[in-house]
Design a protein around this motif. Structure first.
Motif, PDB file in Angstrom:
ATOM      1  N   PHE A  72       0.854  -1.185   0.000  1.00 50.07           N
ATOM      2  CA  PHE A  72       0.000   0.000   0.000  1.00 50.07           C
ATOM      3  C   PHE A  72       0.889   1.233   0.000  1.00 50.07           C
ATOM      4  O   PHE A  72       1.854   1.313   0.768  1.00 50.07           O
ATOM      5  CB  PHE A  72      -0.921   0.011   1.222  1.00 50.07           C
ATOM      6  CG  PHE A  72      -1.953   1.113   1.188  1.00 50.07           C
ATOM      7  CD1 PHE A  72      -3.138   0.940   0.489  1.00 50.07           C
ATOM      8  CD2 PHE A  72      -1.717   2.305   1.835  1.00 50.07           C
ATOM      9  CE1 PHE A  72      -4.085   1.954   0.438  1.00 50.07           C
ATOM     10  CE2 PHE A  72      -2.654   3.329   1.804  1.00 50.07           C
ATOM     11  CZ  PHE A  72      -3.848   3.147   1.103  1.00 50.07           C
ATOM     12  N   GLY A  73       0.589   2.195  -0.889  1.00 51.99           N
ATOM     13  CA  GLY A  73       1.382   3.416  -0.983  1.00 51.99           C
ATOM     14  C   GLY A  73       0.516   4.605  -1.308  1.00 51.99           C
ATOM     15  O   GLY A  73      -0.712   4.561  -1.155  1.00 51.99           O
ATOM     16  N   LEU A  79      -1.152  -5.276  -5.891  1.00 49.00           N
ATOM     17  CA  LEU A  79      -1.097  -6.723  -5.767  1.00 49.00           C
ATOM     18  C   LEU A  79      -0.164  -7.268  -6.842  1.00 49.00           C
ATOM     19  O   LEU A  79      -0.295  -6.925  -8.016  1.00 49.00           O
ATOM     20  CB  LEU A  79      -2.492  -7.333  -5.924  1.00 49.00           C
ATOM     21  CG  LEU A  79      -2.577  -8.874  -5.889  1.00 49.00           C
ATOM     22  CD1 LEU A  79      -2.185  -9.392  -4.509  1.00 49.00           C
ATOM     23  CD2 LEU A  79      -3.994  -9.340  -6.238  1.00 49.00           C
ATOM     24  N   GLY A  80       0.792  -8.096  -6.429  1.00 49.74           N
ATOM     25  CA  GLY A  80       1.745  -8.658  -7.370  1.00 49.74           C
ATOM     26  C   GLY A  80       1.722 -10.172  -7.360  1.00 49.74           C
ATOM     27  O   GLY A  80       1.507 -10.798  -6.322  1.00 49.74           O
ATOM     28  N   SER A 102      -2.766  -2.557  -9.704  1.00 45.43           N
ATOM     29  CA  SER A 102      -3.079  -1.501  -8.741  1.00 45.43           C
ATOM     30  C   SER A 102      -4.360  -0.820  -9.194  1.00 45.43           C
ATOM     31  O   SER A 102      -4.956  -1.192 -10.209  1.00 45.43           O
ATOM     32  CB  SER A 102      -1.927  -0.490  -8.635  1.00 45.43           C
ATOM     33  OG  SER A 102      -1.745   0.196  -9.858  1.00 45.43           O
ATOM     34  N   LYS A 103      -4.773   0.172  -8.471  1.00 43.13           N
ATOM     35  CA  LYS A 103      -6.030   0.845  -8.778  1.00 43.13           C
ATOM     36  C   LYS A 103      -6.015   1.444 -10.176  1.00 43.13           C
ATOM     37  O   LYS A 103      -7.021   1.405 -10.896  1.00 43.13           O
ATOM     38  CB  LYS A 103      -6.290   1.932  -7.740  1.00 43.13           C
ATOM     39  CG  LYS A 103      -7.588   2.708  -7.980  1.00 43.13           C
ATOM     40  CD  LYS A 103      -7.787   3.777  -6.920  1.00 43.13           C
ATOM     41  CE  LYS A 103      -9.067   4.570  -7.173  1.00 43.13           C
ATOM     42  NZ  LYS A 103      -9.262   5.639  -6.149  1.00 43.13           N
ATOM     43  N   ASN A 104      -4.877   1.996 -10.585  1.00 48.86           N
ATOM     44  CA  ASN A 104      -4.813   2.702 -11.861  1.00 48.86           C
ATOM     45  C   ASN A 104      -3.912   2.055 -12.901  1.00 48.86           C
ATOM     46  O   ASN A 104      -3.807   2.559 -14.022  1.00 48.86           O
ATOM     47  CB  ASN A 104      -4.316   4.139 -11.632  1.00 48.86           C
ATOM     48  CG  ASN A 104      -5.224   4.936 -10.714  1.00 48.86           C
ATOM     49  OD1 ASN A 104      -6.436   4.943 -10.877  1.00 48.86           O
ATOM     50  ND2 ASN A 104      -4.622   5.589  -9.723  1.00 48.86           N
ATOM     51  N   ALA A 105      -3.243   0.960 -12.553  1.00 49.68           N
ATOM     52  CA  ALA A 105      -2.242   0.420 -13.476  1.00 49.68           C
ATOM     53  C   ALA A 105      -2.245  -1.109 -13.511  1.00 49.68           C
ATOM     54  O   ALA A 105      -2.583  -1.768 -12.531  1.00 49.68           O
ATOM     55  CB  ALA A 105      -0.849   0.918 -13.090  1.00 49.68           C
ATOM     56  N   LYS A 135      -4.911   7.359 -15.477  1.00 44.99           N
ATOM     57  CA  LYS A 135      -5.079   8.411 -14.483  1.00 44.99           C
ATOM     58  C   LYS A 135      -5.846   9.587 -15.087  1.00 44.99           C
ATOM     59  O   LYS A 135      -5.601  10.745 -14.751  1.00 44.99           O
ATOM     60  CB  LYS A 135      -3.719   8.880 -13.971  1.00 44.99           C
ATOM     61  CG  LYS A 135      -3.016   7.856 -13.093  1.00 44.99           C
ATOM     62  CD  LYS A 135      -1.790   8.457 -12.408  1.00 44.99           C
ATOM     63  CE  LYS A 135      -1.178   7.468 -11.427  1.00 44.99           C
ATOM     64  NZ  LYS A 135      -0.019   8.062 -10.709  1.00 44.99           N
ATOM     65  N   LEU A 136      -6.772   9.256 -15.986  1.00 45.47           N
ATOM     66  CA  LEU A 136      -7.583  10.301 -16.609  1.00 45.47           C
ATOM     67  C   LEU A 136      -8.400  11.066 -15.574  1.00 45.47           C
ATOM     68  O   LEU A 136      -8.559  12.295 -15.667  1.00 45.47           O
ATOM     69  CB  LEU A 136      -8.511   9.684 -17.652  1.00 45.47           C
ATOM     70  CG  LEU A 136      -7.866   9.241 -18.971  1.00 45.47           C
ATOM     71  CD1 LEU A 136      -8.860   8.467 -19.821  1.00 45.47           C
ATOM     72  CD2 LEU A 136      -7.333  10.458 -19.740  1.00 45.47           C
ATOM     73  N   ALA A 137      -8.920  10.360 -14.579  1.00 40.51           N
ATOM     74  CA  ALA A 137      -9.788  11.004 -13.591  1.00 40.51           C
ATOM     75  C   ALA A 137      -9.013  11.875 -12.615  1.00 40.51           C
ATOM     76  O   ALA A 137      -9.519  12.913 -12.154  1.00 40.51           O
ATOM     77  CB  ALA A 137     -10.575   9.949 -12.821  1.00 40.51           C
TER      78      ALA A 137
END
Length: 265
Positions: A72-73, A79-80, A102-105, A135-137
């Motif tokens: 978490f960062g 998650l890997g 991750s959330k965006n990637a 990361k458009l949003a």
């Protein structure tokens, strides 16, 4: 494990004059592959005093690995997941794959290392990769990149290894009104082809549990019909020194420089 996997790292062959140092180096090379639990040898007399018989006793071990990690960062949770195999089909081939979410990637890659490809005394290395970051949003941009690379490695001269490779990739960057001025300026499609080579001068006393010596590596990446017009140069020096029978020091230096040949940032 196939017999050729062991024979290809032996420094001595049938008919050569027996040498204890080369015999020890051969055993160290086998252990250095990290695919056996134990490696033992016994030297026996042959049919006459001028002949020796080398008996090898090798114990196999599991060579596959599965790992899962989470963190978490500042960008949220990650998650890997990765899977690797160091002795595929008993041929000494190394396979590796990883996936990071991750959330965006989303990032993923697959790597294959084939030593002594088709008995050519040259290694074959291939890789595939893909990434996507949305990361458009939050920052007004989305980027995706896919590509592959292939190369080889072989001993050009004694202890000097040449490692050429070629990579190609396609990158797409989209930006909306929320993006910064610099991101908007960079928006578009990029197609890159790069030729890279490494000169590896390896003077370690042994590859497995090195005690003395050094390793000097120079690398250069050159653009070939590419939107990226930068030349990358790198140098790495690693030295090993034994202080006591149980303590060995390792000192490393690494430097890298990137220069544009078009004058653009």
């Amino acid at each position: 494990t196939e017999e050729q996997v062991i024979r290809q790292v032996f420094v001595i062959d049938e008919g050569d004059a027996f040498n204890e140092l080369l015999q020890a180096q051969s055993l160290n090379n086998i252990r250095g592959k990290n695919i056996f639990k134990s490696v033992k040898s016994e030297i026996r007399m042959g049919s006459n005093e001028n002949l020796k018989i080398i008996d090898l006793t090798i114990e196999e071990k599991p060579t596959g690995e599965i790992s899962v990690g989470a963190g978490f960062g500042s960008d949220g949770g990650t998650l890997g997941f990765s899977v690797s195999e160091n002795n595929y089909l008993g041929k000494g081939i190394k396979l590796g794959s990883s996936l990071r979410l991750s959330k965006n990637a989303v990032k993923g890659n697959v790597n294959i290392y084939n030593p002594n490809f088709k008995y050519s005394d040259k290694d074959l290395v291939t890789a595939l990769f893909a990434t996507n970051e949305d990361k458009l949003a939050t920052s007004g941009y989305e980027t995706s990149k896919t590509g592959f690379s292939f190369g080889t490695s072989y001993e050009q001269y004694e202890d000097l290894y040449f490692q050429p490779s070629f990579s190609t990739s396609f990158e797409k960057l989209k930006a909306n009104s929320n993006a910064s001025a610099s991101i908007k300026k960079q928006a578009g499609n990029y197609y890159d082809n790069n030729l890279k080579y490494t000169l590896d001068y390896d003077k370690r006393d042994q590859r497995y549990k090195t005690k003395e010596g050094f390793r000097s590596k120079f690398s250069q990446s050159l653009p070939v019909i590419s939107d990226d017009t930068a030349i990358k140069n790198g140098y790495e020096l690693t030295k090993y020194k034994t202080l006591t029978p149980t303590v060995t020091t390792k000192t490393s230096f690494f430097g890298e420089a990137i220069n544009s040949i078009s004058g653009e940032d």
